[in-house]
Write a protein that holds these residues in place. Structure first.
Motif, mmCIF file in Angstrom:
data_model
loop_
_atom_site.group_PDB
_atom_site.id
_atom_site.type_symbol
_atom_site.label_atom_id
_atom_site.label_comp_id
_atom_site.label_asym_id
_atom_site.label_seq_id
_atom_site.Cartn_x
_atom_site.Cartn_y
_atom_site.Cartn_z
ATOM 1 N N ASN A 23 15.329 32.402 -6.741
ATOM 2 C CA ASN A 23 15.891 31.606 -5.852
ATOM 3 C C ASN A 23 16.378 32.393 -4.541
ATOM 4 N N ARG A 121 17.495 14.551 -6.150
ATOM 5 C CA ARG A 121 17.026 15.737 -5.208
ATOM 6 C C ARG A 121 16.623 15.104 -3.790
ATOM 7 N N LYS A 122 17.454 14.535 -2.957
ATOM 8 C CA LYS A 122 17.028 14.002 -1.761
ATOM 9 C C LYS A 122 17.132 15.325 -0.573
ATOM 10 N N ILE A 123 16.367 15.049 0.196
ATOM 11 C CA ILE A 123 16.194 16.146 1.379
ATOM 12 C C ILE A 123 16.909 15.552 2.746
ATOM 13 N N ASP A 124 17.703 14.586 2.665
ATOM 14 C CA ASP A 124 18.385 14.087 3.903
ATOM 15 C C ASP A 124 19.117 15.223 4.669
ATOM 16 N N LEU A 125 19.666 15.997 4.038
ATOM 17 C CA LEU A 125 20.667 16.955 4.791
ATOM 18 C C LEU A 125 19.743 18.096 5.679
ATOM 19 N N HIS A 126 18.492 18.183 4.869
ATOM 20 C CA HIS A 126 17.304 19.251 5.397
ATOM 21 C C HIS A 126 17.144 18.470 6.997
ATOM 22 N N PHE A 160 27.631 17.789 2.059
ATOM 23 C CA PHE A 160 27.726 18.691 0.783
ATOM 24 C C PHE A 160 26.969 19.973 0.736
ATOM 25 N N SER A 162 24.734 22.074 0.214
ATOM 26 C CA SER A 162 23.314 22.177 -0.079
ATOM 27 C C SER A 162 22.818 23.594 -0.154
ATOM 28 N N VAL A 163 22.262 24.170 -1.161
ATOM 29 C CA VAL A 163 21.686 25.567 -0.959
ATOM 30 C C VAL A 163 20.589 25.398 -0.114
ATOM 31 N N GLY A 164 19.403 24.386 -0.618
ATOM 32 C CA GLY A 164 18.183 24.669 0.328
ATOM 33 C C GLY A 164 18.577 24.122 1.642
ATOM 34 N N ASP A 305 22.945 25.878 -13.016
ATOM 35 C CA ASP A 305 21.733 26.526 -13.527
ATOM 36 C C ASP A 305 22.138 27.304 -14.987
ATOM 37 N N ILE A 327 26.333 18.475 -10.325
ATOM 38 C CA ILE A 327 25.538 18.533 -9.092
ATOM 39 C C ILE A 327 24.096 17.822 -9.221
ATOM 40 N N PHE A 328 23.734 17.683 -10.707
ATOM 41 C CA PHE A 328 22.556 16.861 -10.875
ATOM 42 C C PHE A 328 22.852 16.019 -11.838
HETATM 43 C C1 UD1 Z 1 19.000 25.161 -5.451
HETATM 44 C C2 UD1 Z 1 18.413 26.112 -6.635
HETATM 45 C C3 UD1 Z 1 18.650 25.295 -7.589
HETATM 46 C C4 UD1 Z 1 20.147 25.161 -8.195
HETATM 47 C C5 UD1 Z 1 20.876 24.307 -7.031
HETATM 48 C C6 UD1 Z 1 22.273 24.060 -7.148
HETATM 49 C C7 UD1 Z 1 16.787 27.054 -5.288
HETATM 50 C C8 UD1 Z 1 15.140 27.398 -5.204
HETATM 51 N N1 UD1 Z 1 17.010 26.026 -6.157
HETATM 52 O O1 UD1 Z 1 18.392 24.017 -5.458
HETATM 53 O O2 UD1 Z 1 18.226 26.511 -8.956
HETATM 54 O O3 UD1 Z 1 20.126 24.385 -9.373
HETATM 55 O O4 UD1 Z 1 20.404 25.051 -5.694
HETATM 56 O O5 UD1 Z 1 22.742 25.215 -7.432
HETATM 57 O O6 UD1 Z 1 17.394 27.851 -4.458
HETATM 58 N N2 UD1 Z 1 21.360 17.096 -1.865
HETATM 59 C C9 UD1 Z 1 21.163 15.980 -1.135
HETATM 60 N N3 UD1 Z 1 20.672 15.962 0.003
HETATM 61 C C10 UD1 Z 1 19.904 16.977 0.458
HETATM 62 C C11 UD1 Z 1 19.931 18.276 -0.357
HETATM 63 C C12 UD1 Z 1 20.657 18.266 -1.468
HETATM 64 O O7 UD1 Z 1 22.057 15.078 -1.696
HETATM 65 O O8 UD1 Z 1 19.344 17.044 1.474
HETATM 66 C C13 UD1 Z 1 21.999 16.992 -3.399
HETATM 67 C C14 UD1 Z 1 20.892 17.048 -4.435
HETATM 68 O O9 UD1 Z 1 20.475 16.025 -4.729
HETATM 69 C C15 UD1 Z 1 21.728 17.852 -5.452
HETATM 70 C C16 UD1 Z 1 22.864 18.513 -4.905
HETATM 71 O O10 UD1 Z 1 22.868 18.139 -3.236
HETATM 72 O O11 UD1 Z 1 22.382 16.729 -6.002
HETATM 73 C C17 UD1 Z 1 22.411 20.227 -4.808
HETATM 74 O O12 UD1 Z 1 21.524 20.333 -4.265
HETATM 75 P P1 UD1 Z 1 20.792 21.664 -3.431
HETATM 76 O O13 UD1 Z 1 22.286 22.624 -3.417
HETATM 77 O O14 UD1 Z 1 20.309 21.474 -2.222
HETATM 78 O O15 UD1 Z 1 19.888 22.505 -4.365
HETATM 79 P P2 UD1 Z 1 18.427 23.051 -4.150
HETATM 80 O O16 UD1 Z 1 18.751 23.765 -2.947
HETATM 81 O O17 UD1 Z 1 17.652 22.036 -4.478
#
Ligand code: UD1
Length: 426
Positions: A23, A121-126, A160, A162-164, A305, A327-328
């Motif tokens: 990651n 796993r939405k991407i709205d925050l990205h 939130f 969000s890591v990504g 994880d 988280i999920f």
């Molecule tokens: C990363 C990790 C993954 C880990 C997760 C949480 C990598 C490659 N993967 O995933 O192994 O399980 O962090 O620690 O680093 N969310 C939204 N909108 C967004 C983005 C996220 O609602 O735009 C929500 C997701 O649906 C989820 C939560 O935020 O419920 C956490 O997601 P996020 O922290 O973004 O996880 P990833 O970056 O996908």
């Protein structure tokens, strides 16, 4: 699809070197697209997810070699910022390429990565983060096109952490004009690693590891060499496996400070843990004690994880434990599989109630996702008798030949790969 056959019931014992962090490596490989030239990344594990990322980079015109644990990239031939749908669907983490490709080319096309086995796993925050930096976004079905002649720094608050999204916004902001501030940023160690990598290339970022990250845009980056951090989730997986088999294991190339919450939980179950620099020693001889409540939350709290793996230890504990997943929404798929092995776990919405049993028994089980698969391997190692874990490709996404890794610790585990006429070969 490959299967793992595990003869359980043998305590793990010995020494193991932990692989580099998947990651951390994935966003760092994506961030390399911000610079023109040759970039060398060390300690990149040989995994399915890394292969997919390198294939996407090649498809976009980048030269990429992965030998031993070193990735050599030449990004000067990169010519496209349109990620093909088929490749995008193979791995969610291709979303990381949005920020860097937008910053380098002024446009990027991706496809909705969609949900996966563990949740929506939405991407709205990205997307809203990139919009705040000045990007225009056009959505057409699952196709998302993003344009920006020039990105401009902005104040971005994440609803939130969000890591990504934190990583994508950091990468896009590096070449933007002016100052970007990300508040309520994720604090995971992989984000600090990304900051270190980007700064090594000449970026000006401070604050990763806290909830406020500040990026001062620069004109240009320079290529560099970098080594990724140890994988805290693989480290945690081995620690839990050592505990569940009542073994004695020494783990080298670890970062204990990234695992404070797991170490705390394991000590509460009665597991002995000694930390010395980058070495962790784990020893367990007794039946573990139950834990009244564990809640998964963003770092530094207990990581989602490692939720499925620790559940195996709690399934063997003396007493009832409660695990709450925040988280999920779909992350309890391993529970039905563990039940086949004799575990007594009841799920109610986002909580699992785990009544410890004195023994698990070997069975045929199916890995439904990466970490659920790792949990079933731990259960197989601890169980009495033979366990067959199916759908091993999920596990290969994040563990470099898991059978070899645990084999070094004395596990009796063999991989079987089907060949054309449906027979299997080890
Ligand atoms: C990363 C990790 C993954 C880990 C997760 C949480 C990598 C490659 N993967 O995933 O192994 O399980 O962090 O620690 O680093 N969310 C939204 N909108 C967004 C983005 C996220 O609602 O735009 C929500 C997701 O649906 C989820 C939560 O935020 O419920 C956490 O997601 P996020 O922290 O973004 O996880 P990833 O970056 O996908």
């Amino acid at each position: 699809m490959d299967k793992l056959v595990i003869e359980g019931g043998k305590p793990l014992s010995g020494t193991i070197v932990i692989q580099g962090a998947k990651n951390a490596a994935l966003p760092i490989l994506a961030a390399s697209m911000l610079v023109e030239g040759k970039v060398t990344i060390d300690h990149v594990p040989k995994l399915l997810d890394i292969d997919v990322m390198l294939n996407i980079l090649r498809e976009l015109g980048c030269r990429a070699e992965h030998e031993d644990e070193t990735v050599q990239l030449d990004t000067s031939t990169l010519h496209s910022s349109h990620i093909p749908e088929a490749l995008m669907r193979q791995m969610r983490s291709s979303i990381f390429l949005m920020g860097p490709l937008l910053a380098r080319f002024g446009e990027v096309t991706i496809y909705q990565p969609g949900g996966c086995a563990i949740g929506e796993r939405k991407i709205d925050l990205h997307l809203s983060g990139l919009q705040a930096l000045g990007a225009e976004i056009e959505e057409d079905g699952s196709r998302i096109a993003c344009y920006a002649k020039k990105l401009r720094g902005a104040e971005i608050h994440l609803d939130f952490p969000s890591v990504g999204a934190t990583e994508n916004i950091m990468m896009a902001a590096v070449l933007a004009e002016g100052l970007t501030t990300i508040s309520n940023a994720a604090r995971e160690p992989e984000i600090q690693d990304l900051q270190h990598f980007l700064n090594r290339m000449g970026a000006k970022i401070i604050g990763a590891g806290t909830d406020t990250i500040t990026v001062e845009g620069v004109e240009k980056l320079e290529p560099c060499s970098y080594q990724v951090i140890p994988d805290r989730i693989v480290t945690g997986t081995v620690m839990v496996a050592a505990a569940a088999t009542r073994g004695q294991v020494t783990l080298l190339n670890t970062c204990p400070s990234h695992l404070t919450s797991l170490i705390h939980v394991l000590r509460r179950t009665g597991v002995q843990i000694a930390v010395d620099g980058d070495i962790i020693k784990v020893g367990a001889a007794m039946r573990p004690k139950s834990i009244d409540r564990i809640v998964t939350s963003p770092y530094p709290a207990f990581p989602t994880d490692l939720q499925s793996q620790i559940m195996v230890l709690l399934a063997l504990a003396d007493g009832v434990s409660v695990m709450k997943e925040t988280i999920f929404e779909g992350r309890f798929k391993h529970v039905d599989e563990l039940a086949r092995m004799g575990a007594d776990i009841r799920v109610d919405l986002s909580s699992a109630f785990i009544r410890g049993v004195s023994r698990l028994y070997g069975a045929t089980v199916e890995a439904t996702d990466l970490r659920a698969g790792a949990a079933l391997v731990i259960a197989g190692l601890a169980a009495q008798g033979k366990t067959v874990v199916e759908q091993v490709h999920h596990i290969d996404r994040g563990y470099d030949r898991i059978e070899a890794m645990f084999g070094r610790l004395g596990a009796r585990m063999t991989r079987f790969t089907p060949i054309a006429n449906n027979t299997v070969v080890p």
